[in-house]
Design a protein around this motif. Structure first.
Motif, short mmCIF file in Angstrom:
data_model
loop_
_atom_site.label_atom_id
_atom_site.label_comp_id
_atom_site.label_asym_id
_atom_site.label_seq_id
_atom_site.Cartn_x
_atom_site.Cartn_y
_atom_site.Cartn_z
N PHE A 19 0.77 -1.22 -0.07
CA PHE A 19 -0.03 0.17 -0.06
C PHE A 19 0.74 1.39 -0.12
N SER A 20 1.75 1.19 0.76
CA SER A 20 2.66 2.37 1.03
C SER A 20 3.28 2.55 -0.38
N SER A 21 3.93 1.57 -1.15
CA SER A 21 4.59 1.86 -2.44
C SER A 21 3.67 1.95 -3.64
N CYS B 175 -1.28 3.66 25.36
CA CYS B 175 -1.44 4.27 24.05
C CYS B 175 -0.75 3.33 22.97
N GLY B 176 -1.46 3.14 21.92
CA GLY B 176 -0.72 2.32 21.05
C GLY B 176 -1.17 2.45 19.49
N GLY B 177 -0.45 2.23 18.70
CA GLY B 177 -0.76 1.96 17.35
C GLY B 177 0.40 2.42 16.67
N ALA B 178 0.48 2.15 15.14
CA ALA B 178 1.83 2.07 14.32
C ALA B 178 2.29 3.42 14.28
N GLY C 148 -4.43 4.22 17.68
CA GLY C 148 -4.63 5.24 16.59
C GLY C 148 -3.35 5.03 15.58
N LEU C 149 -3.76 4.76 14.38
CA LEU C 149 -2.79 4.54 13.43
C LEU C 149 -2.35 5.81 12.34
N LEU C 150 -3.38 6.68 12.68
CA LEU C 150 -2.74 8.02 11.86
C LEU C 150 -2.07 8.92 12.69
C1 B12 Z 1 -5.15 -2.17 7.09
C2 B12 Z 1 -5.12 -0.68 6.90
C3 B12 Z 1 -6.32 0.20 6.48
C4 B12 Z 1 -7.61 -0.50 6.46
C5 B12 Z 1 -8.30 -0.66 8.04
C6 B12 Z 1 -9.03 -1.71 8.27
C7 B12 Z 1 -9.58 -1.80 9.77
N1 B12 Z 1 -10.52 -2.42 10.00
O1 B12 Z 1 -8.67 -1.87 10.55
C8 B12 Z 1 -8.52 0.63 5.83
C9 B12 Z 1 -8.29 0.19 4.24
C10 B12 Z 1 -10.05 0.86 6.14
C11 B12 Z 1 -7.53 1.85 5.98
C12 B12 Z 1 -8.09 3.25 5.65
C13 B12 Z 1 -7.20 4.17 5.72
N2 B12 Z 1 -5.83 4.25 5.72
CO1 B12 Z 1 -4.45 2.59 6.35
N3 B12 Z 1 -3.57 1.16 6.78
C14 B12 Z 1 -3.70 0.00 7.00
C15 B12 Z 1 -2.57 -0.79 7.13
C16 B12 Z 1 -2.28 -1.23 5.59
C17 B12 Z 1 -2.40 -1.98 7.96
C18 B12 Z 1 -2.70 -1.49 9.27
C19 B12 Z 1 -2.85 -2.84 10.22
O2 B12 Z 1 -4.04 -3.43 10.43
N4 B12 Z 1 -1.87 -3.42 10.83
C20 B12 Z 1 -1.61 -4.68 11.70
C21 B12 Z 1 -1.90 -4.39 12.92
C22 B12 Z 1 -1.97 -5.72 13.83
O3 B12 Z 1 -0.95 -3.49 13.35
P1 B12 Z 1 -1.29 -2.29 14.50
O4 B12 Z 1 -2.74 -1.49 14.11
O5 B12 Z 1 0.06 -1.27 14.29
O6 B12 Z 1 -1.32 -2.80 15.56
C23 B12 Z 1 -0.39 -3.12 16.67
C24 B12 Z 1 0.41 -2.27 17.42
O7 B12 Z 1 0.46 -0.89 16.66
C25 B12 Z 1 -0.18 -2.08 18.73
N5 B12 Z 1 -1.58 -1.45 19.08
C26 B12 Z 1 -2.34 -0.88 18.29
N6 B12 Z 1 -3.39 -0.39 18.94
C27 B12 Z 1 -3.01 -0.67 20.25
C28 B12 Z 1 -3.68 0.12 21.39
C29 B12 Z 1 -3.17 -0.07 22.60
C30 B12 Z 1 -3.95 0.19 23.65
C31 B12 Z 1 -1.87 -0.78 22.53
C32 B12 Z 1 -1.28 -0.84 24.12
C33 B12 Z 1 -1.43 -1.40 21.53
C34 B12 Z 1 -1.89 -1.33 20.39
O8 B12 Z 1 -0.56 -3.60 18.98
C35 B12 Z 1 -1.04 -4.02 17.73
C36 B12 Z 1 -0.56 -5.74 17.72
O9 B12 Z 1 0.45 -5.97 18.07
C37 B12 Z 1 -1.50 0.36 7.56
C38 B12 Z 1 -0.15 0.16 7.18
C39 B12 Z 1 0.76 -0.07 8.48
N7 B12 Z 1 1.98 -0.50 7.97
O10 B12 Z 1 0.35 0.12 9.47
C40 B12 Z 1 -2.25 1.59 6.72
C41 B12 Z 1 -2.25 2.76 7.37
C42 B12 Z 1 -2.26 2.99 8.94
N8 B12 Z 1 -3.13 3.45 6.62
C43 B12 Z 1 -3.12 4.77 6.30
C44 B12 Z 1 -3.88 5.76 5.66
C45 B12 Z 1 -3.32 6.86 5.10
C46 B12 Z 1 -5.19 5.25 5.49
C47 B12 Z 1 -6.43 6.27 4.93
C48 B12 Z 1 -6.18 7.71 5.41
C49 B12 Z 1 -6.20 6.10 3.36
C50 B12 Z 1 -7.12 6.91 2.59
N9 B12 Z 1 -6.76 7.61 1.64
O11 B12 Z 1 -8.27 7.02 2.99
C51 B12 Z 1 -7.68 5.61 5.45
C52 B12 Z 1 -7.93 6.18 7.06
C53 B12 Z 1 -9.13 6.20 7.24
C54 B12 Z 1 -9.44 6.65 8.80
N10 B12 Z 1 -10.19 7.88 8.75
O12 B12 Z 1 -8.86 6.23 9.63
C55 B12 Z 1 -1.31 5.11 6.68
C56 B12 Z 1 -1.32 6.05 7.71
C57 B12 Z 1 -0.49 7.24 7.37
C58 B12 Z 1 -0.22 8.07 8.78
N11 B12 Z 1 0.87 7.91 9.40
O13 B12 Z 1 -1.10 8.97 9.26
C59 B12 Z 1 -0.92 3.78 6.67
C60 B12 Z 1 0.43 3.82 7.83
C61 B12 Z 1 -0.17 3.39 5.32
C62 B12 Z 1 0.69 4.39 4.76
N12 B12 Z 1 1.90 3.77 4.68
O14 B12 Z 1 0.37 5.07 4.27
N13 B12 Z 1 -6.35 1.17 6.15
#
Ligand code: B12
Length: 311
Positions: free
Chosen positions: A137-139, A260-263, A233-235
């Motif tokens: 997605f990023s690329s 607090c967590g999220g990528a 939060g991931l954004l």
């Molecule tokens: C899947 C995904 C989506 C899906 C989400 C589906 C869903 N139901 O979650 C969809 C397609 C909807 C989506 C939409 C968007 N996305 Co998106 N998405 C992703 C992607 C590819 C993977 C995220 C994911 O699920 N990772 C796997 C999980 C397991 O990892 P995680 O969430 O990080 O969680 C781990 C830790 O962070 C932590 N953690 C998470 N939460 C918490 C909470 C607590 C309390 C604790 C302690 C730990 C913790 O533990 C987890 C497990 O180990 C990422 C890329 C990436 N590499 O992250 C982009 C990404 C997050 N998205 C991105 C973007 C830009 C968007 C959009 C704005 C795109 C658009 N143009 O519309 C929209 C946003 C809409 C919105 N308002 O939120 C960007 C964010 C950029 C930024 N830095 O702000 C990313 C980084 C991609 C990129 N490189 O550009 N997305």
């Protein structure tokens, strides 16, 4: 591509879209289900398609004629999703996540449970697949609707795994946490994974869902009296939303520990920006296992202070 065979058209249109994006296209009206992400296009078709569109032919080389010759190979290649092909279940699950194919996910998960623990399946296949999706997605090699399909596939796999994680009875519960993805953010796979791991280790999780305002979180704290709150939060903008929430919680005199967590979040941001914004403890949780460690630590501290209060 009008006039080409039904097998070839989606390939040509998808290659055309990728070239247009490369050339600076900002927006397009397309039918996403008829698009094929570039990494899924066989190398030879990709090269021929690019040569055809960019008019790179010469005497003895006609990309169109060669493409037409590939027609039957294409229909057999695309006939079965990768997770159905005769490949090991490990590879099939990883590919199913990357390709967003959820049809056979339950069977694959069950097959892998004969060899691996649920946690190994999550870490080695589901998260690895999602990581690959993130990179594509990023690329700009994977359009957003396909990312959503992959996300849905992971969610389905997690639902299948849930019954296989050890469950503890209400009396054995170690503590309660409220989890929420902050306002403006719809990412919930990571938060749900945190919920799954905590539940599997005896914690009660009140999962509020995505797009939660601080008012909704405050109402939930008052109603359920948890030991901690987890914000996801991931954004990048979500990190700042977390700061606002912590300030609001402080204004309401809350001291409840907040995880607090999220990528997008980094430890340094938590230390420098989030901690000073709040009167209670703020913890950075890099992943679901870190969340578990923090919750265990909080439970131990609570047990100790309950013990010393009883003396
Ligand atoms: C899947 C995904 C989506 C899906 C989400 C589906 C869903 N139901 O979650 C969809 C397609 C909807 C989506 C939409 C968007 N996305 Co998106 N998405 C992703 C992607 C590819 C993977 C995220 C994911 O699920 N990772 C796997 C999980 C397991 O990892 P995680 O969430 O990080 O969680 C781990 C830790 O962070 C932590 N953690 C998470 N939460 C918490 C909470 C607590 C309390 C604790 C302690 C730990 C913790 O533990 C987890 C497990 O180990 C990422 C890329 C990436 N590499 O992250 C982009 C990404 C997050 N998205 C991105 C973007 C830009 C968007 C959009 C704005 C795109 C658009 N143009 O519309 C929209 C946003 C809409 C919105 N308002 O939120 C960007 C964010 C950029 C930024 N830095 O702000 C990313 C980084 C991609 C990129 N490189 O550009 N997305």
């Amino acid at each position: 591509s009008y006039g080409l065979s039904a097998e070839l058209r989606p390939y040509i249109n998808s290659i055309f879209l990728s070239l247009a994006l490369e050339a600076g296209l900002d927006a397009a009206i397309i039918h996403h289900s008829k698009m094929i992400p570039l990494p899924r296009i066989p190398e030879k078709i990709l090269r021929l398609g690019q040569d055809l569109i960019l008019n790179r032919h010469h005497a003895g080389y006609d990309p169109l004629a060669e493409l037409l010759g590939e027609k039957s190979a294409l229909s057999s290649k695309t006939a079965a999703p990768s997770s159905w092909r005769n490949i090991p279940a490990e590879e099939a699950l990883l590919e199913a996540v990357v390709n967003g194919e959820s049809a056979r996910i339950e069977a694959l998960v069950k097959e892998l449970l004969k060899k691996y623990s649920p946690l190994e399946i999550i870490n080695n296949f589901l998260l690895k697949g999602m990581d690959r999706v993130g990179k594509l997605f990023s690329s700009q090699n994977l359009p957003l609707p396909f990312v959503l399909k992959s996300a849905e596939t992971v969610k389905k796999a997690l639902t299948c795994l849930k019954p296989y994680l050890p469950a503890e009875s209400a009396e054995e519960r170690k503590g309660k946490i409220i989890l929420a993805t902050v306002k403006g953010d719809v990412h919930d796979i990571g938060k749900n994974l945190v919920a799954l791991i905590l539940e599997a280790n005896g914690f009660e999780v009140i999962n509020l869902g995505i797009n939660q305002s601080v008012e909704e979180i405050i109402r939930a704290i008052e109603k359920s009296k948890p030991q901690a709150v987890g914000l996801s939060g991931l954004l990048v903008k979500s990190c700042w939303v977390m700061k606002d929430y912590l300030e609001t919680l402080s204004e309401h005199d809350f001291k409840i520990p907040v995880l607090c967590g999220g990528a997008a979040l980094e430890r340094s941001f938590v230390e420098k920006v989030l901690k000073p914004a709040y009167g209670g403890e703020v913890y950075y949780g890099r992943d679901a296992m870190a969340a578990l460690d923090i919750m265990k630590k909080l439970a131990e501290e609570e047990e100790k202070s309950a013990g010393s209060a009883a003396l």
